[in-house]
Design a protein around this motif. Structure first.
Motif, PDB file in Angstrom:
ATOM      1  N   LEU A   1       0.839  -1.190   0.000  1.00  0.00           N
ATOM      2  CA  LEU A   1       0.000   0.000   0.000  1.00  0.00           C
ATOM      3  C   LEU A   1       0.879   1.246   0.000  1.00  0.00           C
ATOM      4  N   VAL A   2       0.587   2.154  -0.889  1.00  0.00           N
ATOM      5  CA  VAL A   2       1.276   3.439  -0.923  1.00  0.00           C
ATOM      6  C   VAL A   2       0.448   4.471  -0.160  1.00  0.00           C
ATOM      7  N   ALA A   3      -0.811   4.592  -0.532  1.00  0.00           N
ATOM      8  CA  ALA A   3      -1.693   5.562   0.114  1.00  0.00           C
ATOM      9  C   ALA A   3      -3.135   5.201  -0.165  1.00  0.00           C
ATOM     10  N   ALA A   4      -3.991   5.490   0.784  1.00  0.00           N
ATOM     11  CA  ALA A   4      -5.418   5.226   0.623  1.00  0.00           C
ATOM     12  C   ALA A   4      -6.208   6.399   1.174  1.00  0.00           C
ATOM     13  N   ILE A   5      -7.384   6.582   0.624  1.00  0.00           N
ATOM     14  CA  ILE A   5      -8.245   7.662   1.087  1.00  0.00           C
ATOM     15  C   ILE A   5      -9.671   7.153   1.200  1.00  0.00           C
ATOM     16  N   ILE A   6     -10.287   7.423   2.340  1.00  0.00           N
ATOM     17  CA  ILE A   6     -11.709   7.145   2.527  1.00  0.00           C
ATOM     18  C   ILE A   6     -12.421   8.449   2.245  1.00  0.00           C
ATOM     19  N   ILE A   7     -13.271   8.397   1.254  1.00  0.00           N
ATOM     20  CA  ILE A   7     -13.870   9.618   0.721  1.00  0.00           C
ATOM     21  C   ILE A   7     -15.088  10.013   1.548  1.00  0.00           C
ATOM     22  N   GLY A   8     -15.127  11.258   1.946  1.00  0.00           N
ATOM     23  CA  GLY A   8     -16.251  11.772   2.716  1.00  0.00           C
ATOM     24  C   GLY A   8     -16.083  13.257   2.905  1.00  0.00           C
ATOM     25  N   LYS A   9     -16.952  13.838   3.730  1.00  0.00           N
ATOM     26  CA  LYS A   9     -16.847  15.284   3.968  1.00  0.00           C
ATOM     27  C   LYS A   9     -15.489  15.625   4.561  1.00  0.00           C
TER      28      LYS A   9
ATOM     29  N   PRO B   1     -12.231  13.662   4.427  1.00  0.00           N
ATOM     30  CA  PRO B   1     -11.542  12.447   3.973  1.00  0.00           C
ATOM     31  C   PRO B   1     -10.488  11.979   4.960  1.00  0.00           C
ATOM     32  N   LEU B   2     -10.380  10.670   5.097  1.00  0.00           N
ATOM     33  CA  LEU B   2      -9.358  10.070   5.934  1.00  0.00           C
ATOM     34  C   LEU B   2      -8.296   9.474   5.031  1.00  0.00           C
TER      35      LEU B   2
ATOM     36  N   ARG C   1      -8.380  13.515  -3.580  1.00  0.00           N
ATOM     37  CA  ARG C   1      -9.475  13.205  -4.493  1.00  0.00           C
ATOM     38  C   ARG C   1      -9.876  14.464  -5.232  1.00  0.00           C
ATOM     39  N   ASP C   2     -10.484  14.258  -6.380  1.00  0.00           N
ATOM     40  CA  ASP C   2     -10.993  15.395  -7.132  1.00  0.00           C
ATOM     41  C   ASP C   2     -12.367  15.745  -6.572  1.00  0.00           C
ATOM     42  N   SER C   3     -12.532  16.955  -6.107  1.00  0.00           N
ATOM     43  CA  SER C   3     -13.798  17.344  -5.468  1.00  0.00           C
ATOM     44  C   SER C   3     -14.921  17.554  -6.473  1.00  0.00           C
ATOM     45  N   THR C   4     -14.567  17.624  -7.756  1.00  0.00           N
ATOM     46  CA  THR C   4     -15.607  17.861  -8.764  1.00  0.00           C
ATOM     47  C   THR C   4     -15.850  16.652  -9.658  1.00  0.00           C
TER      48      THR C   4
END
Length: 122
Positions: free
Chosen positions: A47-55, A57-58, A73-76
């Protein structure tokens, strides 16, 4: 059919920077997490990097890249994620894979891209 398409790989000198992008195409659901993994020749995928997407983000980073790489992440654009890599080292050389999951998890594994090569010269 869902496809994750990575772009931005290439050759860079040690100390340089590179950015990768990943976007989903096809009939993709809304992913709740996305990640970057890498695999170097003769080594296990990590794993290099991970993101949990939400208001709010983690994010989670592999120890080898903490402080040098940033996942965002791209917000649009739905289902689009980036990996900004700074101060690259020869040991960062690997095939980098994008992954996505419908679950909010750091163990991202539902969908995978084909990979993009990153080569760091010394």
């Amino acid at each position: 059919q869902v496809q994750l398409v990575e772009s931005g790989g290439g050759l860079v000198q040690a100390g340089g920077s590179l950015s990768l992008s990943c976007a989903a195409s096809g009939s993709a659901p809304s992913f709740n997490s996305m990640a970057w993994y890498r695999q170097a020749p003769g080594k296990q995928r990590e794993l290099v990097a991970a993101i949990i997407i939400g208001k709010l983000p983690l994010t989670k980073y592999g120890d080898a890249v903490k402080g040098r790489f940033t996942i965002s992440r791209d917000s649009t654009a739905k289902n689009t994620v980036y990996l900004h890599m700074n101060n690259l080292k020869p040991e960062d050389t690997a095939v980098y894979y994008c992954a996505a999951d419908q679950q909010p998890t750091f163990a991202v594994a539902d969908y995978w891209g084909q990979g993009t090569q990153v080569t760091v010269s010394s």
